[in-house]
Design a protein around this motif. Structure first.
Motif, PDB file in Angstrom:
ATOM      1  N   VAL B 315       0.828  -1.205   0.000  1.00  0.00           N
ATOM      2  CA  VAL B 315       0.000   0.000   0.000  1.00  0.00           C
ATOM      3  C   VAL B 315       0.868   1.263   0.000  1.00  0.00           C
ATOM      4  O   VAL B 315       0.724   2.151  -0.841  1.00  0.00           O
ATOM      5  N   LEU B 316       1.812   1.297   0.937  1.00  0.00           N
ATOM      6  CA  LEU B 316       2.683   2.469   1.033  1.00  0.00           C
ATOM      7  C   LEU B 316       3.526   2.620  -0.227  1.00  0.00           C
ATOM      8  O   LEU B 316       3.732   3.726  -0.737  1.00  0.00           O
ATOM      9  N   THR B 318       2.709   1.779  -3.238  1.00  0.00           N
ATOM     10  CA  THR B 318       1.880   2.322  -4.313  1.00  0.00           C
ATOM     11  C   THR B 318       1.675   3.822  -4.115  1.00  0.00           C
ATOM     12  O   THR B 318       1.754   4.602  -5.064  1.00  0.00           O
ATOM     13  N   ILE B 319       1.426   4.197  -2.850  1.00  0.00           N
ATOM     14  CA  ILE B 319       1.213   5.619  -2.585  1.00  0.00           C
ATOM     15  C   ILE B 319       2.462   6.428  -2.913  1.00  0.00           C
ATOM     16  O   ILE B 319       2.399   7.499  -3.513  1.00  0.00           O
ATOM     17  N   LEU B 505      -2.440  11.710  -3.481  1.00  0.00           N
ATOM     18  CA  LEU B 505      -2.754  10.845  -2.349  1.00  0.00           C
ATOM     19  C   LEU B 505      -4.212  10.388  -2.426  1.00  0.00           C
ATOM     20  O   LEU B 505      -4.526   9.209  -2.265  1.00  0.00           O
ATOM     21  N   LEU B 506      -5.075  11.361  -2.711  1.00  0.00           N
ATOM     22  CA  LEU B 506      -6.503  11.086  -2.822  1.00  0.00           C
ATOM     23  C   LEU B 506      -6.766  10.020  -3.875  1.00  0.00           C
ATOM     24  O   LEU B 506      -7.458   9.025  -3.633  1.00  0.00           O
ATOM     25  N   SER B 508      -4.610   7.865  -5.199  1.00  0.00           N
ATOM     26  CA  SER B 508      -4.005   6.591  -4.813  1.00  0.00           C
ATOM     27  C   SER B 508      -4.915   5.857  -3.845  1.00  0.00           C
ATOM     28  O   SER B 508      -5.139   4.653  -3.982  1.00  0.00           O
ATOM     29  N   VAL B 509      -5.423   6.563  -2.845  1.00  0.00           N
ATOM     30  CA  VAL B 509      -6.291   5.948  -1.850  1.00  0.00           C
ATOM     31  C   VAL B 509      -7.560   5.427  -2.513  1.00  0.00           C
ATOM     32  O   VAL B 509      -7.987   4.295  -2.284  1.00  0.00           O
ATOM     33  N   LEU B 510      -8.134   6.243  -3.391  1.00  0.00           N
ATOM     34  CA  LEU B 510      -9.333   5.818  -4.108  1.00  0.00           C
ATOM     35  C   LEU B 510      -9.053   4.568  -4.937  1.00  0.00           C
ATOM     36  O   LEU B 510      -9.862   3.651  -5.018  1.00  0.00           O
ATOM     37  N   GLN B 511      -7.862   4.539  -5.535  1.00  0.00           N
ATOM     38  CA  GLN B 511      -7.497   3.411  -6.393  1.00  0.00           C
ATOM     39  C   GLN B 511      -7.307   2.157  -5.541  1.00  0.00           C
ATOM     40  O   GLN B 511      -7.823   1.089  -5.855  1.00  0.00           O
ATOM     41  N   LEU B 512      -6.578   2.286  -4.438  1.00  0.00           N
ATOM     42  CA  LEU B 512      -6.267   1.141  -3.586  1.00  0.00           C
ATOM     43  C   LEU B 512      -7.517   0.559  -2.947  1.00  0.00           C
ATOM     44  O   LEU B 512      -7.625  -0.650  -2.774  1.00  0.00           O
ATOM     45  N   THR B 513      -8.458   1.435  -2.596  1.00  0.00           N
ATOM     46  CA  THR B 513      -9.663   0.949  -1.942  1.00  0.00           C
ATOM     47  C   THR B 513     -10.703   0.481  -2.948  1.00  0.00           C
ATOM     48  O   THR B 513     -11.764   0.008  -2.567  1.00  0.00           O
TER      49      THR B 513
END
Lengths: 72, 660
Positions: B315-316, B318-319, B505-506, B508-513
């Motif tokens: 996760v980190l 990817t971010i 960041l936004l 990436s988070v949207l993508q990961l979740t």
């Protein structure tokens, strides 16, 4: 006659400026009633550019139509 | 080093005990900022048009406080700038009045007014070299005698004689206050202790009179005319004009303001800008900085570095270094793609500002702008918007009325792409056929004109009249232009980086979740069916909420047809202003109005983008004529809309005015 009727290159005197705040602002620029000025440019349907010595001012057409002048 | 910006009407700055308040005052465009910089060692914006130093900068000089003020022609309450300048000058221990030697007739009015307030004053007579070249002989000694204050002739940008100012500040004396005025001030001395305030009450200043529960004086015109006569008489005694205006500068001046040459000249300037920024910087320079340096060298290095510490697929990982990585994409976009474009734009804007070209464009465009409820002055924020919409929104304060500010702020937020965004757009447009470029430009212009016209129809009130001073044309100094370009670009970096990082960041988070994929599906009726774009284009719009240029940059890397490029660019151009801009809009306008503007941009962006996409579907896009037909159709729709509104306004005018 009014300022918007003045043509390029004409010399004229300002007779009357009706709006108080505009009058104060123009006095600061050295342009007051009774002053002799030169029309430097007339942008068609747009502002009139006037000059006193080196001071150049652009005055919107609408405002110019309210300023009374007299040709020299 | 303290540098804080006050934009409210009062200015309270912490003062060390025993320190003096040194206030810099003068007309716009006289070189105050250069002197401020000299005294305090800080760089402040140096401009050649009225209205840049809207915010007050302050710094320190030998333990004293130095405060800059906005350029004004006099102190009273005609506008915000004057009120700010007035309050700061009235609180001064010493005023350093900067005066342009070329324009003494104009500038000495303020000087006499400052002297009449009774404050100790030093006059810095700037640009004496220019005055000399223009055949003006000025008797400094005599001027000093007549005013009763010290005169320091200087060429501030060359730092000539400025060392004299340093000692003069401590020896500043009140000048010769006009006798008649002094007598009148004396009659008020029981009620008003501060002589400056007493003067302004005499001059009819309502704000100050109210502070003392007094009636404002009624003799403003008399005092002003008397002061004007004094200035004229001083000029007669001290200035000898040995030659007429330089023929060349007069000639260029005429070329710039006459429509038949001025409009082509302006278009030529824009064309040169486009060629330089859109083609050279966006193509050649960015090709090198983005592709070769950032993607070719920097990104593999960053990924390698991250992979040494954590798993790239975590996760980190990817971010930090993924598709939208904070250390990869964010840095590449900001430094490799946007920075060169922003530098290019600010270089041109600085040239325009420092040469005195902007007020001439204002005079030239006055006629056109009255059609959309603005006057020529509004061209300044609109052009500045092409640099940075946020800054431009602040400068709408120089406009005459609330109505004009409202129209200008909305048009800025809606239709003007900032330098970063425009750079990306120009780069994308440069790759497709000219008819598509015409379509893009004409649609954006149509929206600008139509929105302005509609607001002009709906908002109550009238356009205020143009009254502006055309400052001298001059050859900008390269050093000044480069310093300014650098300062502004650096400010861009400071502002853009955190916002970009936030956006990345936004995403990436949207993508990961997995939210990104569902959002893309959710928005697909809008993106795919209405705009005919691939569903991944939703990413660009989500990023665009943070910054429009970010969104545009996202589009730059997608595989799109020429028409899709245009539809996407139209939509993202009209899309919501960046977070920084919207925050400023909330600050400058009411909350309700700002929210309305923000939502309005969403609706207009998708409506217009969709209309173009649907029209293209109907008409086809194979020949240039079909493309032009689309542009004509958009134009017709706008015209019909305007005519319908005009008709309804006539029918039921009281009902559709927007409340203040």
């Amino acid at each position: 006659m009014t300022l918007d009727k003045v043509k390029y290159g004409q010399r004229f005197k300002i007779i009357h400026i009706p709006n108080e705040s505009i009058k104060m602002q123009t006095i600061r620029f050295g342009i007051s009633e009774g002053e002799s000025l030169l029309c430097d440019e007339v942008i068609p349907a747009g502002p009139i550019i006037i000059r006193k010595n080196r001071q150049q001012l652009a005055i919107g057409r609408h405002l110019a139509a309210k300023i009374k002048v007299e040709l020299d | 080093m303290a540098n804080c910006c006050h934009n409210s009407k009062e200015t309270r700055i912490e003062m060390p005990p025993g320190a003096r308040r040194i206030v810099l005052a003068g007309n716009p465009n006289v070189g105050k900022s250069v002197i401020f910089n000299y005294l305090t060692g800080m760089y402040v914006d140096v401009s050649n048009y009225p209205g840049t130093t809207l915010e007050i900068s302050h710094g320190h000089y030998e333990g004293n406080l130095v405060i800059d003020t906005p350029g004004v022609y006099g102190i009273s309450s005609f506008n915000d700038e004057e009120r700010v300048a007035r309050d700061v000058i009235l609180s001064a221990d010493v005023v350093v009045n900067v005066v342009n030697a070329m324009y003494l007739e104009r500038d000495l009015f303020l000087t006499l007014q400052i002297i009449d307030t009774g404050v100790p004053t030093v006059v810095v007579l700037n640009m004496v070299d220019e005055a000399e070249q223009n055949g003006l002989k000025i008797d400094y000694e005599k001027l000093s005698q007549l005013l009763g204050v010290r005169i320091i002739p200087t060429v501030a940008i060359k730092k000539q004689n400025l060392d004299q100012l340093k000692s003069a500040i401590y020896e500043a004396l009140p000048g010769h206050v006009d006798k008649k005025i002094a007598e009148k001030i004396l009659t008020l001395s029981d009620q008003v202790k501060n002589k400056g305030e007493a003067l302004l009450i005499l001059e009819g200043d309502k704000n100050i009179a109210k502070k003392y529960n007094m009636q404002p004086g009624t003799e403003q015109e008399e005092i002003y005319l008397h002061r004007r006569q004094k200035v004229d008489s001083i000029i007669n005694q001290i200035v000898q004009d040995t030659k007429q205006n330089s023929a060349l500068s007069l000639f260029i001046n005429r070329l710039m303001i006459r429509p038949c040459t001025g409009i082509p000249l302006f278009l030529l300037a824009l064309y040169i800008m486009y060629k330089t920024i859109g083609v050279f910087v966006a193509g050649t320079v960015v090709g090198f900085t983005e592709e070769t340096v950032m993607v070719g060298i920097y990104e593999p290095f960053a990924r390698h570095l991250v992979s040494q510490i954590i798993n790239l697929n975590s996760v980190l990982g990817t971010i930090l270094a993924g598709e939208f990585g904070l250390l990869t994409m964010t840095v590449t976009y900001v430094l490799g793609l946007l920075m060169p474009l922003v530098v290019g734009f600010y270089f041109f804007l600085s040239l325009f500002e420092d040469s005195g070209y902007l007020p001439r464009i204002a005079a030239l465009s006055d006629r056109a702008l009255t059609g959309i409820g603005l006057n020529g002055r509004a061209i300044i924020p609109l052009i500045l918007g092409f640099g940075c919409v946020t800054v431009a929104t602040i400068t709408t304060r120089l406009l005459g009325s609330e109505r004009e500010k409202r129209i200008a702020v909305f048009l800025l937020g809606l239709t003007i792409p900032c330098s970063a965004q425009l750079g990306v757009i120009a780069g994308m447009l440069a790759k497709i056929a000219p008819q598509f470029i015409i379509l893009y430009i004409s649609v954006i212009l149509t929206v600008l004109v139509a929105t302005g016209t509609i607001l002009h129809i709906l908002l109550p009130g009238n356009t205020s009249d143009l009254l502006i001073d055309l400052p001298p044309l001059r050859l900008p100094s390269l050093k000044n232009v480069l310093t300014k370009t650098w300062t502004k670009s650096y400010q861009f970096l400071l502002e853009a980086f955190p916002l970009f990082a936030l956006g990345a960041l936004l995403i990436s988070v949207l993508q990961l979740t997995g939210v990104l994929a569902s959002l893309q599906n959710l928005l697909s009726p809008l993106t795919m069916n209405w705009l005919h774009l691939p569903k991944e284009s939703a990413n660009a719009f989500i990023m665009g909420i943070v910054r429009r240029d970010f969104g545009a940059a996202g589009l730059a890397n997608m595989q799109l047809t020429s028409l899709q490029v245009i539809v996407a660019l139209i939509t993202i151009t009209l899309f919501v202003p960046c977070i920084a801009s919207i925050l400023v809009i909330f600050k400058e306008r009411s909350k309700k109005e700002a929210l309305l503007m923000w939502l309005g941009t969403w609706v207009i962006a998708f409506t217009v983008g969709g209309i173009v996409a649907q029209l293209a579907h109907l008409i086809g896009t194979t020949t240039p004529w079909q493309i032009l037909a689309i542009a004509a159709a958009v134009w017709t729709i706008a015209l019909v809309l305007i005519l319908v509104l005009k008709y309804f306004k006539k029918q039921a005018s009281p009902f559709i005015t927007i409340e203040n």
